[in-house]
Structure formats: structure tokens, C-alpha cells
Design an enzyme around this catalytic site. Sequence first.
Site, PDB file in Angstrom:
ATOM      1  N   TRP A 196       0.869  -1.178   0.000  1.00  0.00           N
ATOM      2  CA  TRP A 196       0.000   0.000   0.000  1.00  0.00           C
ATOM      3  C   TRP A 196       0.903   1.225   0.000  1.00  0.00           C
ATOM      4  CZ3 TRP A 196      -0.187   4.000   3.664  1.00  0.00           C
ATOM      5  CH2 TRP A 196      -1.071   5.028   3.289  1.00  0.00           C
ATOM      6  N   GLU A 237      -3.039  -2.874  -2.565  1.00  0.00           N
ATOM      7  CA  GLU A 237      -4.181  -2.288  -1.837  1.00  0.00           C
ATOM      8  C   GLU A 237      -4.533  -0.897  -2.357  1.00  0.00           C
ATOM      9  OE1 GLU A 237      -3.477  -1.856   2.356  1.00  0.00           O
ATOM     10  OE2 GLU A 237      -5.481  -1.040   2.747  1.00  0.00           O
ATOM     11  N   LYS A 239      -6.955   2.713  -2.473  1.00  0.00           N
ATOM     12  CA  LYS A 239      -7.538   3.657  -1.522  1.00  0.00           C
ATOM     13  C   LYS A 239      -8.208   4.786  -2.278  1.00  0.00           C
ATOM     14  CE  LYS A 239      -6.336   5.932   2.815  1.00  0.00           C
ATOM     15  NZ  LYS A 239      -5.351   6.024   3.894  1.00  0.00           N
ATOM     16  N   ASP A 270      -9.702  -2.899   1.323  1.00  0.00           N
ATOM     17  CA  ASP A 270      -9.788  -2.366   2.690  1.00  0.00           C
ATOM     18  C   ASP A 270     -11.172  -1.745   2.826  1.00  0.00           C
ATOM     19  OD1 ASP A 270      -9.703  -0.353   4.824  1.00  0.00           O
ATOM     20  OD2 ASP A 270      -7.550  -0.746   4.927  1.00  0.00           O
ATOM     21  N   HIS A 273     -11.685   2.036   2.518  1.00  0.00           N
ATOM     22  CA  HIS A 273     -11.071   2.750   1.400  1.00  0.00           C
ATOM     23  C   HIS A 273     -12.009   3.068   0.248  1.00  0.00           C
ATOM     24  CE1 HIS A 273      -6.632   1.774   2.527  1.00  0.00           C
ATOM     25  NE2 HIS A 273      -7.327   2.299   3.520  1.00  0.00           N
ATOM     26  N   HIS A 297      -8.685  -6.132   4.224  1.00  0.00           N
ATOM     27  CA  HIS A 297      -8.314  -5.336   5.386  1.00  0.00           C
ATOM     28  C   HIS A 297      -9.627  -4.911   6.010  1.00  0.00           C
ATOM     29  CE1 HIS A 297      -3.885  -3.875   4.817  1.00  0.00           C
ATOM     30  NE2 HIS A 297      -3.992  -5.170   5.014  1.00  0.00           N
ATOM     31  N   ASP A 305     -12.113   7.356   6.317  1.00  0.00           N
ATOM     32  CA  ASP A 305     -11.371   6.118   6.566  1.00  0.00           C
ATOM     33  C   ASP A 305     -10.735   6.200   7.951  1.00  0.00           C
ATOM     34  OD1 ASP A 305      -9.848   3.821   6.374  1.00  0.00           O
ATOM     35  OD2 ASP A 305      -8.222   4.822   5.306  1.00  0.00           O
ATOM     36  N   ASP A 307     -10.575   4.177  10.489  1.00  0.00           N
ATOM     37  CA  ASP A 307      -9.932   3.023  11.118  1.00  0.00           C
ATOM     38  C   ASP A 307     -10.385   2.773  12.547  1.00  0.00           C
ATOM     39  OD1 ASP A 307      -7.921   1.875   9.121  1.00  0.00           O
ATOM     40  OD2 ASP A 307      -7.464   4.003   9.021  1.00  0.00           O
ATOM     41  N   ASP A 337      -7.444  -4.228   9.968  1.00  0.00           N
ATOM     42  CA  ASP A 337      -6.674  -2.998   9.780  1.00  0.00           C
ATOM     43  C   ASP A 337      -7.399  -1.815  10.393  1.00  0.00           C
ATOM     44  OD1 ASP A 337      -5.014  -0.975   9.048  1.00  0.00           O
ATOM     45  OD2 ASP A 337      -5.426  -1.074   6.892  1.00  0.00           O
TER      46      ASP A 337
HETATM   47  C1  RNT Z   1      -3.713   2.742   4.796  1.00  0.00           C
HETATM   48  C2  RNT Z   1      -3.886   1.301   4.502  1.00  0.00           C
HETATM   49  C3  RNT Z   1      -2.792   0.433   5.002  1.00  0.00           C
HETATM   50  C4  RNT Z   1      -2.349   0.801   6.398  1.00  0.00           C
HETATM   51  C5  RNT Z   1      -1.379  -0.133   7.008  1.00  0.00           C
HETATM   52  C6  RNT Z   1      -0.699   0.474   8.184  1.00  0.00           C
HETATM   53  O1  RNT Z   1      -4.813   3.487   4.509  1.00  0.00           O
HETATM   54  O2  RNT Z   1      -5.108   0.852   5.002  1.00  0.00           O
HETATM   55  O3  RNT Z   1      -3.178  -0.890   4.913  1.00  0.00           O
HETATM   56  O4  RNT Z   1      -3.435   0.919   7.245  1.00  0.00           O
HETATM   57  O5  RNT Z   1      -0.527  -0.605   6.066  1.00  0.00           O
HETATM   58 ZN    ZN Z   2      -5.471  -1.269   4.815  1.00  0.00          ZN
END
Ligand code: RNT
Ligand code: ZN
Length: 430
Positions: A196, A237, A239, A270, A273, A297, A305, A307, A337
Site C-alpha cells: 500500500w 491495496e 484507496k 480495505d 477505502h 483489510h 477512513d 480506522d 486494519d
Molecule cells: C492505509 C492502509 C494500510 C495501512 C497499514 C498500516 O490506509 O489501510 O493498509 O493501514 O498498512
Molecule cells: Zn489497509
Amino acid sequence: MSTTIFTTATPPSSIESAYKAAQERYAALGVDTEAALKRLATVHVSLHCWQGDDVGGFEKLGEALGGGLAATGNYPGKARTPNELRGDTVRALSLIPGKHRFNLHALYAETGGKRVDRNELLPEHFQGWIDWSKEQGLGMDFNPSYFSHPKAADGLTLAHPDTGIRKFWIEHGIACRKIGGAIGAALGKTCVTNVWIPDGMKDLPIDRVAPRQRLTEALDEIFAVPVNRADNLDSVESKLFGIGSESYVVGSHEYYLGYAIARKKLLCLDTGHFHPTETIVDKISAVFSQLDEILLHVSRGIRWDSDHVVIVDDSLLAIAQELVRGNFLDRTHVGLDYFDASINRVAAWVIGARAMIKALLIALLEPIQLLRELENVGDFTARLAMLEELKTMPYAAIWDYYCLKQNVPVGPAWIGEVKQYETDVLSKRS
Ligand code: RNT
Ligand code: ZN
């Protein structure tokens, strides 16, 4: 406030009798609870190292968390050393039913006090993690770290217009794939190494093309180096945006979907994302029509996003249902994640992992055969009615029984264990 529920174990006999009663209810629908539990035990969730220390890592470069990532909160007790992080992880894993995996980022290298830049990292800098994973019986996954570094300070890495900077990050990608290969070989369990990158622009780009061309060339160079697929699988990955890359992200969903299909790589979806109300539920079967395997993720974005810690919400359930109904579990690598620094970090791991596993259990307990038949004969009334009825089926009794059989605390009893760990260990950290 009485906190005895945090420390009182439910008597096994009452868990077992509740299980028996629930088992009968499911059997009446044609669902074999024992088979569901057996299947559940084969799913290994990859626990992300970075929840343990707010994506800090151990390089001590003095860089703030970069790449448009943000961990908010300052709950005390975060891991400051690899040993602390390992100890915290072991504590978390002891409260999560099943056998799982550990997902490490390159910035958690152990270089013995020596400054080793990211393009020079070697498997030996991860030997401590490999030995520990072997000891714990964990599989491992890996990630190059394209952030929190002076050469990523302007938000560009593999798509950087400067050849020297791009070369540095290409070397990092190659180094990490070799490390992933060494990890997989050492553990005898395939490592998924996920790329990523944060690359993007805060404001309106004029040229959306050249950065993507540079990214393709850079990725192709990274993946040109042969690494045994039994040891390491490559994943990319996407985003939608990051903090400071709101207008344009080079590695968008469409970009990586195309790349993964063309180059036979895993695609990492993810859950945080995409657009705030967009879920990945309907993407799973769509991308599987062209891809062999994917990486998830699992995160919980709120408004952006952000998290947040994963919980059993509608979207998590729907993802679990898609994986089970579509028979995709064997082709999906499930990773977590998120990074919440506002609550106990060990608890954050446990909450998210237990939620993921619980959601998969609920999905495995669906009478899929029956639902499929209703759909096939066009009885959409009964299909919808059944889906509603299933919401009050006694899956909690099956979940409790699973925790009991897997030797982890049943119900809220795990909270007491985390509180005790906080008193004994976490609160002693400055
Ligand atoms: C970032 C991505 C990625 C990170 C990690 C730390 O937006 O989601 O996967 O969260 O690699
Ligand atoms: Zn991620």
C-alpha cells in the site's frame, strides 16, 4: 459499579446445555453446528501489529505518522519495544478463539540499534519476529512501509517524479518481498506481502496519467524479482483518499483492480477505502470472477477512513455472509486494519478479532441450502422472511460454546483479563 461480570466465568455446564438446545434449533433448519464450528476453526485472521503502538514502529526516525494516516487518542500503555508488542499480542491472542496470524510492517524491523534504511532491510532484521511466530504457532504476513520516512515526506513514493526517490522505494518493495519469502519459508506457511502506498495529491492534479504510468513501471520492477509463490503472495491495496491526498490517489480501486487482474496479483480490499456509504460486500463476488485470491483489510470507517475498531455491524455481517455463501473462504486472506489509540490497545485487538470471527460464525450458521432453494423457485417472500427469522436464532449459544472449546473466556469474562493485564503490565509503561 459492579464489575464481577468481567471476572466471573460462566459455568461450562450451562454453556453446554445452552449449546445443545441451540444445536437442535439449527438442526431443524438443516444446519450442522458442529460442521460450522469445525470450518470456523480453519479461518486464520491476521492480527495487525500496528494496533499495538499506533503505527509507530521501532525505527525511531523521529518522523510523525505519515502517509495521510492518523491514530487519534492517547490511551496510556502502548507498546514501546518489540518485546512489549509481542507480549501484548500474546495476551490478546489468548482471548481470541482459534489459531491466527500476525501481520507485520517493515517499520517494525529489529536492527539492534543500527540504522538500516528501508531499501537495505534483510530477513535477519525480522528474525526476532519469525522466531516468536514459530514459537507461538502463528503464520505471518508482511507489508512494505511507504510512509513515516523522510523520502515519503511529500506524499509520493513509487509514483514520485524523482528517479532517485522512486528507485529507493522500488528497492524497498523488492527487499520486502524477499523478506516475505523468507518468512513464508521459515514458517512453512505462505506469507502475504501487501503493497500500500500513500501517493496522491491534496488538490486538483493536472496530470493524472504520468503518476499512474510511473507506478505501473515501479510495481512491475518490484514484482519482476522472482520469489517462490508457496512462500510469498503479492497483494496490492487501493484507496480512495487520504489526509492530504483528498483530490487524487494514484493507486485507486480501478487502478489496482486492473493491475491485479493483468499481473495475477492479490487485490486487497480495505473496507475503509471507499466512499463513506459504499461497502465492499458486492465487490467480493465481482472481483472473484477474475481473481484467484484476495486479501481483506477489515476496518470500520466512520465518516472517513477513520480506522475504528471492527464490530459486528451490518456491513461486517454482510461481508462474512458473502465469503461463506460464495464459498470464497479458502480464497480469501482475512486481515484486520484499524488503529484506535483512545482505548486499551490489547482490548482493541480482541474486540475486532472476536467480532470478525463471530460474524463468520453467524454466516456459517445460515441455512444456505434452504435460502438458495427459496431463491431458485422465486419465493422471495419466504427468502426475506427467513433472513429476518435468522436474526433471532440462538447463535450466541454456539459462539459461547466455541469460546469454551477453544479455551478462551466466554462472554465478558475476557474484559477482566485485559483489565488485569493493564494493571500488571500496561500501566507500568510511561
Ligand atoms: C492505509 C492502509 C494500510 C495501512 C497499514 C498500516 O490506509 O489501510 O493498509 O493501514 O498498512
Ligand atoms: Zn489497509
